[in-house]
Design an enzyme around this catalytic site. Sequence first.
Site, PDB file in Angstrom:
ATOM      1  CG  ASP A  53      -1.729   1.174   1.452  1.00  0.00           C
ATOM      2  OD1 ASP A  53      -2.414   1.577   0.500  1.00  0.00           O
ATOM      3  OD2 ASP A  53      -1.702   1.753   2.563  1.00  0.00           O
ATOM      4  CB  ALA A 108      -1.355   6.948   2.638  1.00  0.00           C
ATOM      5  CB  ALA A 147     -12.374  11.326   8.548  1.00  0.00           C
ATOM      6  CG  MET A 153      -7.385   4.915   5.714  1.00  0.00           C
ATOM      7  SD  MET A 153      -7.494   6.228   4.482  1.00  0.00           S
ATOM      8  CE  MET A 153      -7.809   7.625   5.528  1.00  0.00           C
ATOM      9  CE  LYS A 198      -8.376   8.384   0.198  1.00  0.00           C
ATOM     10  NZ  LYS A 198      -7.958   6.982   0.330  1.00  0.00           N
ATOM     11  CG  HIS A 209     -13.099   7.093   2.862  1.00  0.00           C
ATOM     12  ND1 HIS A 209     -11.839   6.729   3.264  1.00  0.00           N
ATOM     13  CD2 HIS A 209     -13.654   7.706   3.938  1.00  0.00           C
ATOM     14  CE1 HIS A 209     -11.643   7.106   4.517  1.00  0.00           C
ATOM     15  NE2 HIS A 209     -12.729   7.713   4.940  1.00  0.00           N
ATOM     16  NE  ARG A 255      -6.059  -1.351  -1.016  1.00  0.00           N
ATOM     17  CZ  ARG A 255      -5.239  -0.363  -0.686  1.00  0.00           C
ATOM     18  NH1 ARG A 255      -5.665   0.617   0.088  1.00  0.00           N
ATOM     19  NH2 ARG A 255      -4.003  -0.359  -1.128  1.00  0.00           N
ATOM     20  CG  ASP A 293      -2.229   1.724   6.613  1.00  0.00           C
ATOM     21  OD1 ASP A 293      -2.877   2.642   7.154  1.00  0.00           O
ATOM     22  OD2 ASP A 293      -2.136   1.617   5.374  1.00  0.00           O
TER      23      ASP A 293
END
Length: 271
Positions: free
Chosen positions: A14, A16, A47, A51, A55, A58, A162, A188
């Site tokens: 990944d 970030a 928020a 994650m 986006k 999201h 994902r 992460d």
Amino acid sequence: MTSPAPRLSAVVFDWAGTIIDFGSCAPMGAFVKLFDQFGIALTIEDARGPMGVAKWDHIKALGMLPHVAAQWRERHGKDFGDADVDHLYEIFTPMNAAIVADFAAFIPGAVQVVDTLRARGLKIGSTTGYNRPIMDIVTPIAAAGGYVPDNLVCAGDLAAGRPSPLMMYRSFADLGVWPPSTVVKVDDTGVGIEEGLNAGTWTVGLAVSGNAVGLSLAEWQALDAGRQQELRTAAGASLRAAGAHYVIDSVADLLPVISDIETRLAEGARP
């Protein structure tokens, strides 16, 4: 004649919270600011929840949170829908792109670990929840610092992001690697771990450097050891619950895990 034991062929990272942006901090303020422009109060904790997904997805997940959906209905006189997601997404992309460069510092040890993996003959892949316009800003910064993965698959490149395995499948094709049991996914977020599991790879969760703890490196280092351990334990539990085969603090701790997976592969173990 017996065939030789399979060896690892690739590690797919990944971005970030994994390679750059300790704490995965770049998108957080942007999400809060985005909803604030429409009169909706959103917390950083809100928020962070979805994650790792694309986006657009999201933003939709945030809008569907009960307390956010109620605010939207009261403020705008209708339920939050896909047309609203489209509108917010158009605003979010340049908003996130404007700040992402400020959060593009490497996580300590990342470049050195990648260089070591390459020296061991492994391909280096990458998938991300960021879209192409945002990654067009990030990748030159990363390249200048010495990180150029062998491929990049962004949210929006394929029909689904994902936790589907499609970005991993594209990585297999880009890198020319198979079977999936010779690939390791490092991420992460829970959905990033699920992405790897759904593709049939080994998975390594990063507890401290990523979204689950959600602190910058300076903020993390300012904590006492007891508080660090509390956060590490909680983050690790969430990644294990998602199915991670291994959980470590950050990418800096990856090399012993890679060696262990190679040993297990040679002994006949599979993800």
